[in-house]
Design an enzyme around this catalytic site. Structure first.
Site, PDB file in Angstrom:
ATOM      1  N   CYS A 205      -3.247  -1.803  -9.272  1.00 33.23           N
ATOM      2  CA  CYS A 205      -3.460  -0.439  -8.799  1.00 33.23           C
ATOM      3  C   CYS A 205      -4.476   0.283  -9.676  1.00 33.23           C
ATOM      4  O   CYS A 205      -4.320   0.337 -10.898  1.00 33.23           O
ATOM      5  CB  CYS A 205      -2.143   0.330  -8.783  1.00 33.23           C
TER       6      CYS A 205
ATOM      7  N   MET B   1       0.850  -1.184   0.000  1.00 32.04           N
ATOM      8  CA  MET B   1       0.000   0.000   0.000  1.00 32.04           C
ATOM      9  C   MET B   1       0.888   1.237   0.000  1.00 32.04           C
ATOM     10  O   MET B   1       1.727   1.400   0.906  1.00 32.04           O
ATOM     11  CB  MET B   1      -0.910   0.014   1.233  1.00 32.04           C
ATOM     12  N   ALA B   2       0.722   2.082  -0.998  1.00 30.30           N
ATOM     13  CA  ALA B   2       1.541   3.292  -1.117  1.00 30.30           C
ATOM     14  C   ALA B   2       1.382   4.155   0.121  1.00 30.30           C
ATOM     15  O   ALA B   2       0.272   4.421   0.577  1.00 30.30           O
ATOM     16  CB  ALA B   2       1.148   4.077  -2.363  1.00 30.30           C
TER      17      ALA B   2
END
Length: 196
Positions: free
Chosen positions: A100, A17-18
């Protein structure tokens, strides 16, 4: 669960997760029981590898094994180069992002936008798997939108390419993170979803 030579203590895997799954968070999750934790997404664009953000994302010093790094991009040669680079930096598993839904990622035909081009998916997988001698995993969604659910077809391409493990986010790109997740790659969500 087995991924290449690595036996995970369980099948609980922390998804990348960014802005969340940095090294301290990955390490904490592993200490609290996760079988594996995947790094934040690293761009295949080598011009960005010198940035402080990318260097933080690629830092695995002292991390519990196996060390899995997720890469993203749309060019097979650049993805292969990124896989080699990260393997040289200590990655033990390369994870490819085809899930994404972010507009800035999809606008450059990366992330879940790749699900629209099965030939390119196969070319990227072949290039990356051929570039490294460590396991390659893949994350996908069930498809681009409700009318284009090709998750099963992509999974078959991945299997034929030699992908070591596949993770499926049970939504289409159009769903983003809304609605109920599907339990099968071709099943529609129970709740309608719209991309925000």
């Amino acid at each position: 669960m087995q991924i290449g030579p690595y036996t995970l203590k369980n099948n609980l895997v922390l998804a990348p997760m960014a802005g969340v799954t940095d090294r301290p968070f990955r390490q904490l999750c592993k200490q609290l029981g996760a079988g594996m934790a995947v790094s934040e997404m690293v761009s295949s664009n080598s011009l960005l590898w010198g940035s402080a953000k990318t260097q933080r994302r690629a830092n695995h010093i002292g991390e519990t094994e196996p060390k899995s790094v997720q890469i993203a991009g749309a060019d097979p040669a650049m993805m292969a180069h990124a896989a080699r680079y990260n393997a040289d930096q200590g990655a033990q598993i390369i994870d490819i992002n085809m899930g994404c839904p972010a507009k800035k990622v999809c606008n450059v035909m990366a992330g879940s936008a790749l699900l629209q081009n099965e030939l390119l998916v196969a070319q990227i997988l072949e290039a990356v798997i051929g570039a490294v001698n460590i396991p390659v995993t893949l994350k996908i969604r069930t498809g681009w939108d409700k009318d284009h659910r090709n998750g099963i077809s992509i999974a078959r391409i991945a299997e034929q390419s030699g992908v070591a493990a596949l993770a499926v986010h049970g939504r289409t790109r159009a769903c983003a993170y809304g609605g109920d997740a599907s339990t099968t790659p071709s099943a529609p969500s129970r709740a309608p979803c719209r991309y925000r």
